[in-house]
Design an enzyme around this catalytic site. Sequence first.
Site, PDB file in Angstrom:
ATOM      1  N   GLU A  11       1.379   6.452  -7.139  1.00 34.14           N
ATOM      2  CA  GLU A  11       0.324   7.126  -7.463  1.00 34.14           C
ATOM      3  C   GLU A  11       0.787   8.657  -7.356  1.00 34.14           C
ATOM      4  OE1 GLU A  11      -3.044   6.466  -5.033  1.00 34.14           O
ATOM      5  OE2 GLU A  11      -3.784   4.661  -6.417  1.00 34.14           O
ATOM      6  N   GLU A  47       0.958  -1.163   0.199  1.00 32.34           N
ATOM      7  CA  GLU A  47      -0.090   0.034  -0.092  1.00 32.34           C
ATOM      8  C   GLU A  47       0.749   1.209  -0.040  1.00 32.34           C
ATOM      9  OE1 GLU A  47      -3.191   1.785  -0.966  1.00 32.34           O
ATOM     10  OE2 GLU A  47      -3.513  -0.190  -0.054  1.00 32.34           O
TER      11      GLU A  47
END
Length: 125
Positions: free
Chosen positions: A75, A68
């Site tokens: 991102e 994550e």
Amino acid sequence: MDSQKKDPLYKSFGYAFEGIGTCIKKERNMKIHCVAAILVVIAGVILKISSLEWCICLTLFGLIMALELVNTAVEAVVDLVTEERKPLAKIAKDTAAGAVLIAAIMAAIAGIIIFLPKGLTFLGL
């Protein structure tokens, strides 16, 4: 030898913890992973899972949370590079998210294998 002075080790750890904290604060999915980890720990204590089962759970927590963090980094970098919708940017973001999803699915399956029989026994079923 590198001419730039490197930060002391404690600063490197500080940056890493800052990154983890930022991800927990800003990313909904990381919050979900943290809550899931807490619930698994509670269930593990109640159901008295073995040392090996604890090791499996801890490894899976680490894997999912690390992925994550990497997903968040991918991102952020993609968003930094371009605000346009580009096919390569989509691939980068989607595949990073997919890595987290695969790990989470496998962790859920492992959780079922570990906890379902113990839970049924605990409930007297």
